[in-house]
Design a protein around this motif. Structure first.
Motif, short mmCIF file in Angstrom:
data_model
loop_
_atom_site.label_atom_id
_atom_site.label_comp_id
_atom_site.label_asym_id
_atom_site.label_seq_id
_atom_site.Cartn_x
_atom_site.Cartn_y
_atom_site.Cartn_z
N SER A 245 0.83 -1.20 0.00
CA SER A 245 0.00 0.00 0.00
C SER A 245 0.86 1.25 0.00
N THR B 190 -3.65 6.26 -2.35
CA THR B 190 -4.99 6.72 -1.97
C THR B 190 -5.86 7.04 -3.18
N ASN C 82 -10.39 2.03 -4.18
CA ASN C 82 -10.69 2.32 -2.77
C ASN C 82 -11.49 3.62 -2.67
N GLU C 83 -11.71 4.04 -1.45
CA GLU C 83 -12.50 5.26 -1.23
C GLU C 83 -11.57 6.35 -0.74
N LYS D 79 -12.21 8.08 2.35
CA LYS D 79 -12.63 7.14 3.40
C LYS D 79 -14.10 7.32 3.74
N SER E 211 -18.11 6.41 2.31
CA SER E 211 -18.90 5.60 1.38
C SER E 211 -19.54 6.51 0.35
N ASN F 292 -15.25 7.36 -6.03
CA ASN F 292 -15.17 6.14 -5.22
C ASN F 292 -15.06 4.84 -6.01
#
Ligand code: HEM
Ligand SMILES: [Cu+2]
Lengths: 256, 628
Positions: free
Chosen positions: A9, A22, A27-28, A31, A33, B233
């Motif tokens: 990572s 990142t 991925n988000e 962070k 949703s 996302n």
């Protein structure tokens, strides 16, 4: 895939593996949703709606004359913008007592308290503590409903006006306010008051409905089964936003 | 067909992208992005599959077809008012069966003329070039090109279409009102729009316009938050922001512009509704009707213009940016070259987006706004020429010495660049307040925005449809018909709008029903006739496209998986991707989307899914070292 080991990572890539930083996808990055992001963007757009209304308020107010004398000599007149202290000085049950902005200050406090209980509900959701979530949601709903009722009183008082009323340009005496005339000042003073506080009140009302729905879903265990209370977080964002907007509305209509 | 490329690449696609291509659909358990279980309908009823679908590809097609229907209606309306302008002495009696009482004594009713231009503008700007263009391609391409199974929320995406549909129904119904549809121009300035008694179109027609727009704004927001969150996302592994195709950057920024500007139109519309129906005075002051003073005092019609153009100007970029993105993609693919200045392209899109929020008052130089404020807006407006120039320069540099394949999509993309230059130049003229005071509300403005926005965006739309048709329908459109369509449209557009500059400079005003009463303009009779003929021919040329489109859906040549030898992700899906897009795992991404004709590579394109380990011969120094 043979090179799975290299999927560290750190954000570097080997010739055979995609990058994994990142912002590198998969991925988000915030962070958050997608549901929470959507709420944020919705609130951003709603903020622009309110900003447009408050700009309208500012420009129209700027267009109107201001009262130039001493504040203590102020009387209502349609020729200039009223001083809020003289318009909003009543308190339920205390007839005839001059309490400038006391009631609206109380309303504001109640709304700010509701934000605190909202935070506590969200926090209880993180702990998966159903009973606590219910408790704090109920408090939030109660404060929200109290705010709306207070606003209803405030409106009603504003609409009925003072006993003395104001003598209008055409010589008649007018009491209170509607969208076409009011005793406090220029027509647009009441137009804007009804429109903007009404639009905000509609937001609070929707918020209370959403909270009631959340309460029912919590009671039915919907969120518990889902394994998280994120829905309450999202509604919480909305609720805080509506409170924040009130601070601006309050500042515009009551303080300046 | 211009494609005869012997250099088909023979990479084995990255291990991961192999997944289950060609195997039975795997369950969505493999889905990397969480809660999409609601998409799990396999043997769906056709209602859920075609009508209330939550599949972004299906929703895109719904937007496209609705947009095409609107474009036909919008085009027909313009043909009607061009008849009136081109043949002021002619009779319209033959249209009576269709138009009924809107034709009086062989002439178009003047009120109806105003309604025609209003509806033409509204339909084209919002329903065709916003919903039809951005709605179609943001929906279709975002999940496919970022590597996602679907939009973040398929349900909200579906709602976005159905709100648009409702809004369309209301707007369409307003065309049949006894008093006619809205007639205050697409910009609906009060007081004309605020006083129901002002003209017939200010009554029920205006009310329905406002209701329709409110629904439209809801649709835009539902779509917009979905597009933005999906890009943030749901990008697949490896798809960093700097590996996104320019299409996605354009859709992303367009959605942000929409999220920030449509709510302000919503505010303006709500205030206007109150003025119209509840007696407030937000936009009204000092108005006399037939000698009678209205009671409204203290409001400001100029305030409405500020609010409207705070949306209105970003709106023109909402229309053009998706087209810019698609054109970039089509140009690079068909010039077999990387897009020139990828980062500059992103930077200029961001620059345009930011600037588009601070130039709105260039539409209001003649409102009596403070001239100092006017010069501030003039300065900011002229700065927009810089990022616009960067884009044009980069498109041209992409074409420069390219190995160009003249597909129909490519022709339209090149046409776009041409129109954008021609129309952009007049923007710089209008951006100067001193010149605009002369030019405002003349046909010069009409010519400007029809070239730079109307026609360009349509060209972008066509480029997009010709290019992505094989992915949408699994078949190819006919290229020959595409060429004919292109040349007729390209010639038509210039023949229509070039002369308008000329009459506009001479002062010919827009939105005038009749010009025969003015000596100064009677010399333009022939010119007007010429414009009208060209406009009507160009309009009918579009039926070549429509026939081609529908014929090809059913009878077109079958497409291959990657007919244009493209690098982007949508071409790694099966020919007709099902719901979920990739039957196996979603491929990961290793490289930017523009590895065309890379020196050292055998093939003339390297898909984004090919890892650097398979392209040792063409890796650049920094790519060779990666991870070592
Ligand atoms: C160099 C860039 C540009 C400049 C400096 C510019 C400037 C202007 C100015 C000053 C006006 C107002 C004219 C008037 O009403 O008197 C105008 C109108 C207009 N422009 Fe542009 N423009 C530019 C690019 C664009 C682009 C890229 C689009 C759309 C994609 C566009 C769409 C429009 C539209 C729709 C109108 C007319 C709106 C109406 O009154 O109905 N412009 N432009
Ligand atoms: Cu503009």
């Amino acid at each position: 895939m043979a090179h799975d080991v290299s999927l560290q990572s750190t954000g570097t890539a080997t010739l055979d593996a995609p990058r994994t930083g990142t912002w590198d996808g998969g991925n988000e990055p915030f962070k958050a949703s997608y549901g929470k992001l959507m709420m944020w963007f919705f609130l951003l757009s709603d903020a622009f709606t309110f900003a447009a209304f408050l700009t309208t308020y500012g420009l129209i107010r700027h267009k109107h004359a201001v009262f130039t004398g001493e504040a203590k000599d102020f009387v209502f007149n349609t020729a200039y913008w009223p001083i809020p202290d003289h318009v909003f000085n009543a308190f339920p049950g205390l007839h005839g007592v001059n309490l400038p902005l006391a009631f609206v200050a109380l309303m504001t406090m109640i709304l700010i308290f509701s934000s605190v209980t909202m935070v506590l509900a969200v926090e209880a959701g993180h702990r998966m503590d159903k009973a606590d979530v219910q408790k704090w949601l109920l408090w939030t709903i109660l404060f929200g409903a109290t705010f709306i009722s207070s606003q209803a009183w405030e409106w009603s008082h504003f609409i009925h006006g003072t006993e003395a009323g104001t003598t209008m340009a055409d010589g008649t005496v007018f009491h209170g306010a509607n969208l076409a005339a009011n005793q406090y000042g220029p027509v647009l003073f009441a137009d804007l008051f009804f429109f903007i506080t009404g639009f905000h009140g509609t937001h609070v009302f929707s918020g209370v409905c959403l909270l009631i729905w959340c309460f029912i879903a919590t009671t039915n265990g919907t969120f518990h089964k889902r394994g998280h209370y994120e829905m309450i977080e999202k509604i919480g964002l909305y609720w805080h936003f509506v409170d924040l907007v009130w601070v601006f509305v309050f500042t515009f209509f009551y303080l300046v | 067909m211009a494609i005869n490329n012997p250099n088909l690449p023979n990479f084995s696609p990255a291990v991961e992208s192999q997944g289950g291509i060609g195997t039975a659909p795997v369950s969505h358990v493999a889905h990397g992005h969480g809660e999409h279980d609601e998409h799990e309908h396999h043997d769906q009823h056709w209602m859920w599959k075609y009508v209330f679908s939550q599949d972004h590809k299906q929703i895109a097609k719904q937007f496209l077809i609705t947009g095409m229907l609107w474009a036909i209606i919008g085009g027909l309306l313009s043909s009607l008012f061009r008849l009136q302008l081109g043949w002021p002495e002619g009779t319209m009696e033959w249209l009576k069966p269709v138009l009924g009482h809107w034709v009086e004594a062989g002439k178009l009713n003047p009120e109806f003329y105003l309604a025609l231009v209003t509806m033409h503008g509204t339909i084209m700007v919002f329903f065709v070039l916003t919903a039809g263009l951005s709605g179609t391609f943001s929906n279709f391409l975002i999940p496919l090109q970022v590597g996602a199974r679907d939009m973040a929320s398929g349900f909200m995406n579906m709602l976005s279409y159905w709100f648009f549909f409702l809004s369309s129904v209301v707007m369409f119904a307003s065309l049949f009102l006894e008093t006619g549809p809205a007639a205050a121009g697409w910009t609906i300035y009060p007081p004309l729009s605020a006083l129901p008694q002002a003209i017939p179109g200010s009554g029920m027609g205006m009310t329905m316009w406002l209701v329709s727009m409110a629904l439209f704004i809801v649709s835009q927001l539902l779509g917009g938050v979905n597009y933005v969150t999906t890009v943030i996302n749901l990008r697949t592994r490896g798809m960093s922001m700097s590996k996104l195709p320019l299409t996605i950057w354009a859709f992303f920024l367009t959605a942000i512009l929409g999220i920030l500007s449509f709510p302000v139109l919503f505010s303006a519309a709500l205030l206007l509704i109150f003025d119209r129906s509840f007696g407030t005075s937000f936009f009204l002051s000092d108005i006399y009707i037939a000698g009678q003073a209205l009671p409204n005092q203290g409001g400001s019609p100029v305030l409405f213009q500020h609010l409207f153009w705070f949306l209105g100007h970003p709106e023109v970029y909402i229309v053009i940016m998706p087209a810019m993105g698609m054109v970039s993609e089509v140009l690079a693919t068909n010039a077999r070259k990387p897009i020139f200045g990828y980062r500059a392209m992103i930077g200029s899109l961001i620059g345009i987006s930011l600037l588009s929020f601070v130039v709105w008052a260039h539409h209001m130089f003649v409102t009596g706004m403070n001239p100092f404020l006017g010069s501030v807006f003039m300065f900011l407006t002229l700065i927009i020429a810089v990022p616009s120039g960067v884009k044009v320069f980069n498109w041209l540099a992409t074409l420069w010495r390219g190995n160009i394949r003249f597909t129909a999509a490519m022709l339209f993309a090149i046409g776009f660049v041409s129109l954008f230059i021609s129309g952009g130049l007049t923007g710089i003229i209008l951006g100067n307040a001193t010149l605009d005071i002369q030019m405002h509300n003349t046909y010069f403005v009409v010519a400007h925005f029809h070239l730079v926005m109307g026609s360009s965006a349509f060209f972008g739309l066509f480029a997009g449809v010709y290019h992505w048709f094989p992915k949408m329908f699994g078949r190819m459109m006919d290229e020959k018909l595409g060429y004919i369509h292109f040349w007729l449209t390209f010639a038509g557009v210039y023949l229509v709008f070039m002369p308008m500059h000329y009459v506009g400079i001479a002062g010919f005003p827009r939105r005038y029903y009749a010009w025969t009463g003015f000596d100064a303009f009677s010399q333009f009779a022939d010119m007007n006739k010429f414009i009208s003929v060209a406009a009507i021919l160009a309009f009918f040329a579009q039926f070549i496209f429509i026939i081609n489109f529908f014929y090809s859906i059913f009878r077109g040549r079958r497409a291959t998986e990657n007919p244009w030898n493209s690098t982007t992700l949508e071409w790694t899906t099966p020919i007709e991707p099902g719901h979920g897009n990739w039957p196996g795992e979603i491929p990961a991404v290793y490289r930017w989307p523009y590895d065309y004709s890379k020196p050292g590579s055998e093939a003339d394109f390297i898909p984004q899914t090919v890892p650097y380990s398979q392209t040792q011969s063409s890796n650049l120094p920094y790519e060779k070292d990666m991870g070592e």
